[in-house]
Write an enzyme that holds these catalytic residues in place. Structure first.
Site, PDB file in Angstrom:
ATOM      1  N   GLY A  12     -20.355 -57.852 -24.869  1.00  0.00           N
ATOM      2  CA  GLY A  12     -19.580 -59.037 -25.260  1.00  0.00           C
ATOM      3  C   GLY A  12     -20.120 -60.299 -24.622  1.00  0.00           C
ATOM      4  O   GLY A  12     -19.361 -61.124 -24.117  1.00  0.00           O
ATOM      5  N   ARG A  15     -20.838 -65.009 -26.002  1.00  0.00           N
ATOM      6  CA  ARG A  15     -20.116 -66.250 -25.673  1.00  0.00           C
ATOM      7  C   ARG A  15     -19.175 -65.970 -24.491  1.00  0.00           C
ATOM      8  O   ARG A  15     -19.095 -64.846 -24.000  1.00  0.00           O
ATOM      9  CB  ARG A  15     -19.317 -66.759 -26.873  1.00  0.00           C
ATOM     10  CG  ARG A  15     -18.327 -65.760 -27.424  1.00  0.00           C
ATOM     11  CD  ARG A  15     -17.470 -66.365 -28.543  1.00  0.00           C
ATOM     12  NE  ARG A  15     -16.410 -65.433 -28.898  1.00  0.00           N
ATOM     13  CZ  ARG A  15     -16.502 -64.541 -29.874  1.00  0.00           C
ATOM     14  NH1 ARG A  15     -17.589 -64.476 -30.608  1.00  0.00           N
ATOM     15  NH2 ARG A  15     -15.498 -63.711 -30.108  1.00  0.00           N
ATOM     16  N   ASP A  62     -21.655 -52.360 -31.498  1.00  0.00           N
ATOM     17  CA  ASP A  62     -20.191 -52.306 -31.489  1.00  0.00           C
ATOM     18  C   ASP A  62     -19.789 -51.278 -30.432  1.00  0.00           C
ATOM     19  O   ASP A  62     -20.063 -50.092 -30.588  1.00  0.00           O
ATOM     20  CB  ASP A  62     -19.695 -51.887 -32.881  1.00  0.00           C
ATOM     21  CG  ASP A  62     -18.184 -51.826 -32.957  1.00  0.00           C
ATOM     22  OD1 ASP A  62     -17.516 -51.892 -31.907  1.00  0.00           O
ATOM     23  OD2 ASP A  62     -17.670 -51.701 -34.080  1.00  0.00           O
ATOM     24  N   VAL A  63     -19.143 -51.751 -29.374  1.00  0.00           N
ATOM     25  CA  VAL A  63     -18.838 -50.838 -28.259  1.00  0.00           C
ATOM     26  C   VAL A  63     -17.844 -49.740 -28.642  1.00  0.00           C
ATOM     27  O   VAL A  63     -17.714 -48.750 -27.927  1.00  0.00           O
ATOM     28  CB  VAL A  63     -18.332 -51.595 -26.999  1.00  0.00           C
ATOM     29  CG1 VAL A  63     -19.394 -52.534 -26.451  1.00  0.00           C
ATOM     30  CG2 VAL A  63     -17.017 -52.331 -27.268  1.00  0.00           C
ATOM     31  N   TYR A 154      -2.651 -55.282 -25.009  1.00  0.00           N
ATOM     32  CA  TYR A 154      -3.716 -55.810 -24.132  1.00  0.00           C
ATOM     33  C   TYR A 154      -3.470 -55.379 -22.681  1.00  0.00           C
ATOM     34  O   TYR A 154      -4.396 -54.924 -21.989  1.00  0.00           O
ATOM     35  CB  TYR A 154      -3.719 -57.330 -24.258  1.00  0.00           C
ATOM     36  CG  TYR A 154      -4.814 -58.049 -23.507  1.00  0.00           C
ATOM     37  CD1 TYR A 154      -6.123 -58.049 -23.984  1.00  0.00           C
ATOM     38  CD2 TYR A 154      -4.534 -58.752 -22.334  1.00  0.00           C
ATOM     39  CE1 TYR A 154      -7.126 -58.733 -23.308  1.00  0.00           C
ATOM     40  CE2 TYR A 154      -5.531 -59.437 -21.656  1.00  0.00           C
ATOM     41  CZ  TYR A 154      -6.824 -59.423 -22.140  1.00  0.00           C
ATOM     42  OH  TYR A 154      -7.818 -60.092 -21.477  1.00  0.00           O
ATOM     43  N   ALA A 156      -1.802 -52.783 -21.599  1.00  0.00           N
ATOM     44  CA  ALA A 156      -2.054 -51.337 -21.471  1.00  0.00           C
ATOM     45  C   ALA A 156      -3.558 -51.061 -21.409  1.00  0.00           C
ATOM     46  O   ALA A 156      -4.017 -50.235 -20.614  1.00  0.00           O
ATOM     47  CB  ALA A 156      -1.415 -50.589 -22.641  1.00  0.00           C
ATOM     48  N   LYS A 158      -5.905 -53.040 -20.322  1.00  0.00           N
ATOM     49  CA  LYS A 158      -6.498 -53.537 -19.078  1.00  0.00           C
ATOM     50  C   LYS A 158      -6.055 -52.699 -17.866  1.00  0.00           C
ATOM     51  O   LYS A 158      -6.839 -52.457 -16.942  1.00  0.00           O
ATOM     52  CB  LYS A 158      -6.171 -55.014 -18.883  1.00  0.00           C
ATOM     53  CG  LYS A 158      -6.800 -55.918 -19.950  1.00  0.00           C
ATOM     54  CD  LYS A 158      -8.330 -55.839 -19.930  1.00  0.00           C
ATOM     55  CE  LYS A 158      -8.985 -56.816 -20.881  1.00  0.00           C
ATOM     56  NZ  LYS A 158     -10.446 -56.818 -20.785  1.00  0.00           N
ATOM     57  N   ILE A 187      -9.019 -68.051 -18.056  1.00  0.00           N
ATOM     58  CA  ILE A 187     -10.383 -68.606 -18.062  1.00  0.00           C
ATOM     59  C   ILE A 187     -10.607 -69.336 -19.397  1.00  0.00           C
ATOM     60  O   ILE A 187     -10.231 -68.811 -20.457  1.00  0.00           O
ATOM     61  CB  ILE A 187     -11.436 -67.472 -17.908  1.00  0.00           C
ATOM     62  CG1 ILE A 187     -11.100 -66.535 -16.730  1.00  0.00           C
ATOM     63  CG2 ILE A 187     -12.842 -68.054 -17.780  1.00  0.00           C
ATOM     64  CD1 ILE A 187     -11.110 -67.157 -15.362  1.00  0.00           C
TER      65      ILE A 187
END
Ligand code: NDP
Length: 246
Positions: A12, A15, A62-63, A154, A156, A158, A187
């Site tokens: 990723g 950018r 694509d991960v 999100y 869960a 992380k 950020i």
């Protein structure tokens, strides 16, 4: 800190935080691998870094797709024969209140953020295990520690990354590979540009250092965790949030 000739894979990294991290490693002499789902963009970003005199290659990957990850790692090994540092940074948000959260949005966030981290760690980790050396840095989030309204998926994903990293740290320690997380707060990137201005203003009120973070704030901690100064640190999560969560 010098990372001269070390091969650093940052997922990723077309950018935002990933690009900032890749740039920081490249500026310290590393050969960086730029990864994103958009191959043309990954190549373009790598070319921009190369134009600045930095060593970079870009690949579409694509991960969420284990075979895409394997192909990409094979290409890296063909060129460089090694991967010294992995930064699992690729991540997405699909926010909504829990009862309105679409099943696909749950699945997609878990798939990119958590399964993606597993996929790349599994494939690149095998290379590091053979080399008996490596550094893995996973980009989590303070939301994985605190939870957040509208971000159950999100949060869960992380929190999952943090627990995953502790397990990987225990498994890989004997082979001289450390696994740590960085948990950024707010950020300034494309991801947070979507947040309504009123919400941004509210968040800012709660940041003791009175500013939003920059990709370079996260990059600095990644450099530290990959450096010999952090040789005895594994399984940890370093929060980079300007004091937001204290
Ligand atoms: P951006 O949306 O700016 O960038 C996300 C990057 O991930 C892009 O390069 C994107 O490239 C790539 N990406 C998305 N899906 C995939 C995929 N399936 N496979 C490979 N690459 C993918 O995000 P940020 O820079 O803001 O965030 C980076 C990381 O930091 C994320 O994990 C995020 O959760 C985390 N974070 C961000 C915070 C913030 O305030 N910004 C706070 C806390 C954590 P492409 O679209 O071309 O595939």
């Amino acid at each position: 800190m010098s990372f001269k000739d070390e091969v650093v894979l940052v997922t990723g990294s077309t950018r935002g935080i990933g690009l900032g991290v890749a740039q920081a490693f490249a500026q310290q002499g590393a050969k960086v691998i730029i990864i994103g789902t958009n191959e043309a963009k990954a190549r373009e970003v790598a070319a921009q870094l190369a134009a600045q005199g930095l060593a970079a290659e870009g690949f579409g990957c694509d991960v969420t797709d284990l075979s895409s990850v394997q192909e990409t790692v094979n290409k890296i090994l063909d060129i460089h024969k090694r991967i010294d540092i992995l930064v699992n940074n690729a991540g997405i948000t699909r926010d909504n209140l829990l009862l309105r959260l679409d099943e696909n949005d749950w699945d997609q966030v878990i798939k990119v953020n958590l399964k993606g981290t597993f996929n790349v760690t599994k494939i690149a980790g095998r290379v590091m295990l053979k080399a008996r050396k490596g550094r893995i840095i996973n980009i989590a989030s303070v939301i994985g520690l605190t939870g957040n309204i509208g971000q159950a998926n999100y949060a869960a994903s992380k929190a999952g990354i943090i627990a995953f990293s502790k397990s990987a740290a225990k498994e890989f320690a004997q082979r001289n590979i450390t696994v740590n997380c960085v948990a950024p707060g707010y950020i300034r990137t494309d991801m947070t540009a979507k947040v309504a201005e009123a919400v941004q203003a509210k968040v800012l009120e709660h940041i003791p250092l009175s500013r939003f973070g920059e990709a370079s704030d996260v990059a600095g901690v990644c450099l530290f965790l990959a450096s010999p100064a952090a040789d005895y640190i594994t399984g940890q999560t370093i929060v980079v949030d300007g004091g937001l969560t204290i």
